[in-house]
Enzyme design. Structure first.
Site, PDB file in Angstrom:
ATOM      1  N   LYS A 247      30.045  53.419-108.881  1.00 33.15           N
ATOM      2  CA  LYS A 247      31.170  53.061-109.772  1.00 33.15           C
ATOM      3  C   LYS A 247      32.055  52.037-109.071  1.00 33.15           C
ATOM      4  O   LYS A 247      32.787  52.349-108.140  1.00 33.15           O
ATOM      5  CB  LYS A 247      32.027  54.277-110.146  1.00 33.15           C
ATOM      6  CG  LYS A 247      32.942  53.904-111.324  1.00 33.15           C
ATOM      7  CD  LYS A 247      34.232  54.650-111.420  1.00 33.15           C
ATOM      8  CE  LYS A 247      35.413  54.098-110.724  1.00 33.15           C
ATOM      9  NZ  LYS A 247      35.884  52.758-111.098  1.00 33.15           N
TER      10      LYS A 247
ATOM     11  N   GLY B 255      38.548  53.854-100.654  1.00 37.99           N
ATOM     12  CA  GLY B 255      39.722  53.552-101.465  1.00 37.99           C
ATOM     13  C   GLY B 255      40.959  54.125-100.813  1.00 37.99           C
ATOM     14  O   GLY B 255      40.979  54.360 -99.599  1.00 37.99           O
ATOM     15  N   SER B 256      41.959  54.382-101.618  1.00 38.01           N
ATOM     16  CA  SER B 256      43.237  54.836-101.063  1.00 38.01           C
ATOM     17  C   SER B 256      43.165  56.310-100.641  1.00 38.01           C
ATOM     18  O   SER B 256      42.361  57.083-101.166  1.00 38.01           O
ATOM     19  CB  SER B 256      44.331  54.662-102.113  1.00 38.01           C
ATOM     20  OG  SER B 256      44.007  55.442-103.245  1.00 38.01           O
ATOM     21  N   THR B 257      44.041  56.663 -99.728  1.00 40.39           N
ATOM     22  CA  THR B 257      44.112  58.048 -99.275  1.00 40.39           C
ATOM     23  C   THR B 257      44.478  58.967-100.436  1.00 40.39           C
ATOM     24  O   THR B 257      43.932  60.069-100.568  1.00 40.39           O
ATOM     25  CB  THR B 257      45.160  58.144 -98.142  1.00 40.39           C
ATOM     26  OG1 THR B 257      44.661  57.373 -97.039  1.00 40.39           O
ATOM     27  CG2 THR B 257      45.395  59.570 -97.704  1.00 40.39           C
TER      28      THR B 257
ATOM     29  N   GLY C 166      41.419  59.528-102.425  1.00 38.19           N
ATOM     30  CA  GLY C 166      40.509  60.303-101.576  1.00 38.19           C
ATOM     31  C   GLY C 166      40.817  61.790-101.667  1.00 38.19           C
ATOM     32  O   GLY C 166      39.910  62.630-101.777  1.00 38.19           O
TER      33      GLY C 166
ATOM     34  N   GLU D 255      36.445  56.923 -96.935  1.00 35.76           N
ATOM     35  CA  GLU D 255      36.946  55.795 -96.131  1.00 35.76           C
ATOM     36  C   GLU D 255      38.244  55.372 -96.788  1.00 35.76           C
ATOM     37  O   GLU D 255      38.212  54.796 -97.879  1.00 35.76           O
ATOM     38  CB  GLU D 255      35.968  54.615 -96.169  1.00 35.76           C
ATOM     39  CG  GLU D 255      34.611  54.865 -95.574  1.00 35.76           C
ATOM     40  CD  GLU D 255      34.642  54.961 -94.067  1.00 35.76           C
ATOM     41  OE1 GLU D 255      35.638  54.521 -93.456  1.00 35.76           O
ATOM     42  OE2 GLU D 255      33.674  55.488 -93.513  1.00 35.76           O
TER      43      GLU D 255
ATOM     44  N   GLU E 186      50.923  51.756 -96.586  1.00 40.08           N
ATOM     45  CA  GLU E 186      49.934  50.683 -96.667  1.00 40.08           C
ATOM     46  C   GLU E 186      50.315  49.734 -97.801  1.00 40.08           C
ATOM     47  O   GLU E 186      50.394  50.135 -98.956  1.00 40.08           O
ATOM     48  CB  GLU E 186      48.550  51.270 -96.934  1.00 40.08           C
ATOM     49  CG  GLU E 186      47.483  50.214 -96.895  1.00 40.08           C
ATOM     50  CD  GLU E 186      46.103  50.768 -97.196  1.00 40.08           C
ATOM     51  OE1 GLU E 186      45.974  51.592 -98.110  1.00 40.08           O
ATOM     52  OE2 GLU E 186      45.152  50.343 -96.517  1.00 40.08           O
TER      53      GLU E 186
HETATM   54  P1  NDP Z   1      41.863  53.229-105.220  1.00 36.40           P
HETATM   55  O1  NDP Z   1      41.909  54.448-104.385  1.00 36.40           O
HETATM   56  O2  NDP Z   1      42.891  53.051-106.258  1.00 36.40           O
HETATM   57  O3  NDP Z   1      40.455  53.135-105.988  1.00 36.40           O
HETATM   58  C1  NDP Z   1      39.241  53.238-105.326  1.00 36.40           C
HETATM   59  C2  NDP Z   1      38.182  53.678-106.317  1.00 36.40           C
HETATM   60  O4  NDP Z   1      38.531  54.974-106.814  1.00 36.40           O
HETATM   61  C3  NDP Z   1      38.080  52.765-107.530  1.00 36.40           C
HETATM   62  O5  NDP Z   1      36.739  52.702-107.953  1.00 36.40           O
HETATM   63  C4  NDP Z   1      38.939  53.486-108.542  1.00 36.40           C
HETATM   64  O6  NDP Z   1      38.618  53.192-109.878  1.00 36.40           O
HETATM   65  C5  NDP Z   1      38.633  54.935-108.232  1.00 36.40           C
HETATM   66  N1  NDP Z   1      39.687  55.829-108.689  1.00 36.40           N
HETATM   67  C6  NDP Z   1      41.009  55.532-108.886  1.00 36.40           C
HETATM   68  N2  NDP Z   1      41.677  56.623-109.335  1.00 36.40           N
HETATM   69  C7  NDP Z   1      40.759  57.621-109.433  1.00 36.40           C
HETATM   70  C8  NDP Z   1      40.832  58.974-109.842  1.00 36.40           C
HETATM   71  N3  NDP Z   1      41.971  59.530-110.244  1.00 36.40           N
HETATM   72  N4  NDP Z   1      39.700  59.718-109.794  1.00 36.40           N
HETATM   73  C9  NDP Z   1      38.535  59.164-109.402  1.00 36.40           C
HETATM   74  N5  NDP Z   1      38.396  57.885-109.024  1.00 36.40           N
HETATM   75  C10 NDP Z   1      39.504  57.117-109.026  1.00 36.40           C
HETATM   76  O7  NDP Z   1      41.802  52.018-104.209  1.00 36.40           O
HETATM   77  P2  NDP Z   1      41.820  50.485-104.533  1.00 36.40           P
HETATM   78  O8  NDP Z   1      40.658  50.116-105.387  1.00 36.40           O
HETATM   79  O9  NDP Z   1      43.191  50.137-104.992  1.00 36.40           O
HETATM   80  O10 NDP Z   1      41.543  49.853-103.084  1.00 36.40           O
HETATM   81  C11 NDP Z   1      42.520  49.775-102.131  1.00 36.40           C
HETATM   82  C12 NDP Z   1      42.432  50.941-101.171  1.00 36.40           C
HETATM   83  O11 NDP Z   1      41.144  51.016-100.602  1.00 36.40           O
HETATM   84  C13 NDP Z   1      43.380  50.783 -99.993  1.00 36.40           C
HETATM   85  O12 NDP Z   1      44.055  51.982 -99.752  1.00 36.40           O
HETATM   86  C14 NDP Z   1      42.444  50.467 -98.830  1.00 36.40           C
HETATM   87  O13 NDP Z   1      42.928  50.801 -97.586  1.00 36.40           O
HETATM   88  C15 NDP Z   1      41.235  51.226 -99.193  1.00 36.40           C
HETATM   89  N6  NDP Z   1      40.056  50.692 -98.511  1.00 36.40           N
HETATM   90  C16 NDP Z   1      39.537  51.390 -97.459  1.00 36.40           C
HETATM   91  C17 NDP Z   1      38.474  50.899 -96.741  1.00 36.40           C
HETATM   92  C18 NDP Z   1      37.854  51.687 -95.635  1.00 36.40           C
HETATM   93  O14 NDP Z   1      36.690  51.428 -95.326  1.00 36.40           O
HETATM   94  N7  NDP Z   1      38.539  52.607 -95.011  1.00 36.40           N
HETATM   95  C19 NDP Z   1      37.894  49.598 -97.066  1.00 36.40           C
HETATM   96  C20 NDP Z   1      38.485  48.959 -98.193  1.00 36.40           C
HETATM   97  C21 NDP Z   1      39.542  49.497 -98.878  1.00 36.40           C
HETATM   98  P3  NDP Z   1      39.546  52.176-110.719  1.00 36.40           P
HETATM   99  O15 NDP Z   1      39.554  50.915-109.967  1.00 36.40           O
HETATM  100  O16 NDP Z   1      38.858  52.055-112.003  1.00 36.40           O
HETATM  101  O17 NDP Z   1      40.899  52.802-110.809  1.00 36.40           O
END
Ligand code: NDP
Length: 499
Positions: free
Chosen positions: A192, A245-247, A250, A268, A402
């Site tokens: 996804k 994605g974000s903490t 997560g 991650e 962040e």
């Molecule tokens: P998000 O946490 O908002 O989203 C990440 C993924 O989770 C997206 O596919 C998103 O879908 C999905 N998602 C969002 N809300 C939900 C939910 N309630 N339930 C299930 N899935 C959900 O992160 P961002 O896309 O904004 O990316 C930025 C973040 O990613 C930053 O915090 C960054 O630090 C982190 N990151 C970490 C890395 C690592 O390797 N440690 C590398 C790169 C980024 P949708 O977009 O459709 O909302």
């Protein structure tokens, strides 16, 4: 060849692109069952590129059923590793062959400079797929040192149906770090992509099929996090979620798992990484240049961004001057111009979020030294220039949260003890840097840093051979390197009593 293309060449190619915009399930493109779509917007122009299928719980149910059937069918999951390797190598080669097309999609979709899409994102993704393919027929299982009347085999098996949920900052690369090892290990995968950046994920599904990955083994479900993402996290027949994605999100996945089938969850997450510069850094010009890229590369939308610059008090002014001189040359430009080093923020929401942090920094009393104002290219787009705050205290919001944008918080320290204390004073622990010529100081400091990666006299080093992941609230588990297989395999013990 992309290396020779000019801005006009890239612009000329945009009209010829065809956007795949549907879900890819069981080897076929299909609209979402509800028929709903969402707008896919180019953040550099604000214009809609295409409308993408908005998958929801019903689509997830179908995809999981098909992925499960493919797994149980065994075509891929029980294929000899050497054969899986050959198919995945072909997949990687196809990514490389389509570098220009995929790079253009990535740049249009999320605003990053074309020079990085072509040089980093797409070749890096192909390399990740290829590396795990190469590895999979070289990883042996184990025999335990038991009593000789027993033969105890410790074997790795694929987990089953793996959901990969990824962010928008390196859309294909973050996906490749997960689909590489999960497919190589024999799992069925549902990817996804983030709602801001679905285009390359959908296109590469087609390339995976072309390479020979069987139907149903690799599926792509575009959609919203709250709907499609949540449905994957809560599904009773998904065995593992690999998330970047974000903490905050997560933590939702941990909750979804606990409230459903206790699926494995690998995270991650975010960071607020300290980049610590001592007065005895071997070369302050190199340190300044590298630190500038450490925060401003990819518009600062990097999980490992060195967003807290900890600099020894006595060199602060000299170092800041050097660093800001680099920043002045990195002003945002048209992402399709091969000379551009900083592109657009991923969308309006993110641009507003970053501007909100800049306002918070000013209100908290930090000194804005550079940037801080939104800019526009051809009167459009979500552009924010390199921004520096001096006189930041580590307890301020801009030092603790962040920002995920081009905003640097500069904090001074007097000695190593104080520097380390400030460096570790964060809920995150993804990455860190330390600059010094003193090898003892470097190792001692590196040992004391609570972070998954420590770079000494550089920033953001590493390749596919080194594990990547976070301490503390930056995550659980590691991507890249052979350790990544730990996420996507189960260990089975077979204890044979010999007569
Ligand atoms: P998000 O946490 O908002 O989203 C990440 C993924 O989770 C997206 O596919 C998103 O879908 C999905 N998602 C969002 N809300 C939900 C939910 N309630 N339930 C299930 N899935 C959900 O992160 P961002 O896309 O904004 O990316 C930025 C973040 O990613 C930053 O915090 C960054 O630090 C982190 N990151 C970490 C890395 C690592 O390797 N440690 C590398 C790169 C980024 P949708 O977009 O459709 O909302």
């Amino acid at each position: 060849m992309s290396a020779q293309l000019s801005r006009d060449d890239w612009k000329g190619r945009v009209g010829g692109l065809s956007y795949r915009n549907q879900a890819f399930i069981g080897g076929k493109f299909m609209p979402s069952l509800s028929g709903k779509t969402f707008d896919c917007v180019n953040p550099a122009t604000g214009k809609i590129l295409t409308q993408v299928a908005a998958c929801d719980k019903e689509d997830v149910d179908v995809a999981v059923k098909i992925a499960r059937a493919a797994f149980e069918g065994g075509k891929w999951s029980t294929m000899a590793p050497a054969r899986r390797k050959a198919i995945m190598q072909k997949f990687a080669a196809l990514l490389l062959k389509h570098t220009d097309e995929l790079a253009l999609l990535e740049t249009l979709d999320m605003g990053k400079p074309i020079q990085y899409s072509t040089r980093v994102d797409i070749p890096g993704s192909a390399n990740a797929i290829n590396w795990f393919a190469e590895a999979v027929d070289k990883v042996y299982d184990e025999v335990a040192p038991t009593d000789p009347r027993v033969l105890a085999l410790i074997t790795r098996e694929p987990i089953g149906v793996v959901a990969c949920v990824v962010p928008w900052n390196f859309p294909l690369l973050m996906a490749a770090w997960k689909i590489g090892p999960s497919l190589a290990a024999g799992n069925s995968v549902i990817l996804k992509p983030a709602e801001q950046s679905p285009l390359t994920a959908i296109r590469v599904a087609e390339l995976a099929m072309e390479a020979g990955i069987p139907e149903g083994v690799f599926n792509v479900l575009p959609g919203m996090g709250e709907t499609a993402g949540q449905a994957l996290g809560r599904h009773m027949d998904v065995d593992c979620v690999a998330f970047t994605g974000s903490t905050e999100v997560g933590k939702y996945f941990m909750k979804y798992s606990g409230e459903s089938n206790l699926k494995q969850v690998w995270l991650e997450c975010g960071g607020k990484s300290p980049n610590v510069v001592f007065a005895d850094a071997p070369n302050l010009d190199v340190a300044a240049r590298t630190s500038a890229f450490g925060i401003w590369f990819n518009q600062g939308e990097v999980c490992t961004a060195g967003s807290r610059l900890l600099v020894e008090e006595k060199i602060k002014d000299e170092f800041l001057e050097k660093l800001m001189a680099v920043g002045q040359k990195m002003q945002p430009g048209d992402p399709l111009d091969p000379k551009t080093q900083m592109g657009a923020m991923v969308d309006e929401t993110q641009a507003k979020r970053v501007m909100g942090y800049i306002e918070a920094g000013k209100k908290e009393g930090a000194e804005l030294k550079m940037g801080g104002e939104r800019t526009y290219i051809d009167n459009a787009g979500a552009f924010i220039p390199p921004t520096v705050f001096d006189k930041v205290e580590n307890k301020m919001k801009i030092a603790q949260e962040e920002i995920f944008g081009p905003v640097l918080s500069v904090i001074t320290f007097k000695d190593a003890e104080q520097g380390l204390k400030i460096a570790n004073d964060t809920i995150y622990g993804l990455a860190s840097g330390v600059w010094t010529s003193d090898i003892n100081k470097a190792f001692k400091f590196a040992k004391g840093l609570r972070a998954g990666s420590v770079w000494v006299n550089t920033y953001d080093g590493g390749d596919i051979t080194t594990p990547f992941g976070g301490y503390k609230q930056s995550g659980i588990g590691r991507d890249k390197s052979l350790h990544a297989f730990d996420k996507f395999t189960q260990l089975k013990t077979t204890w044979v009593q010999l007569s």
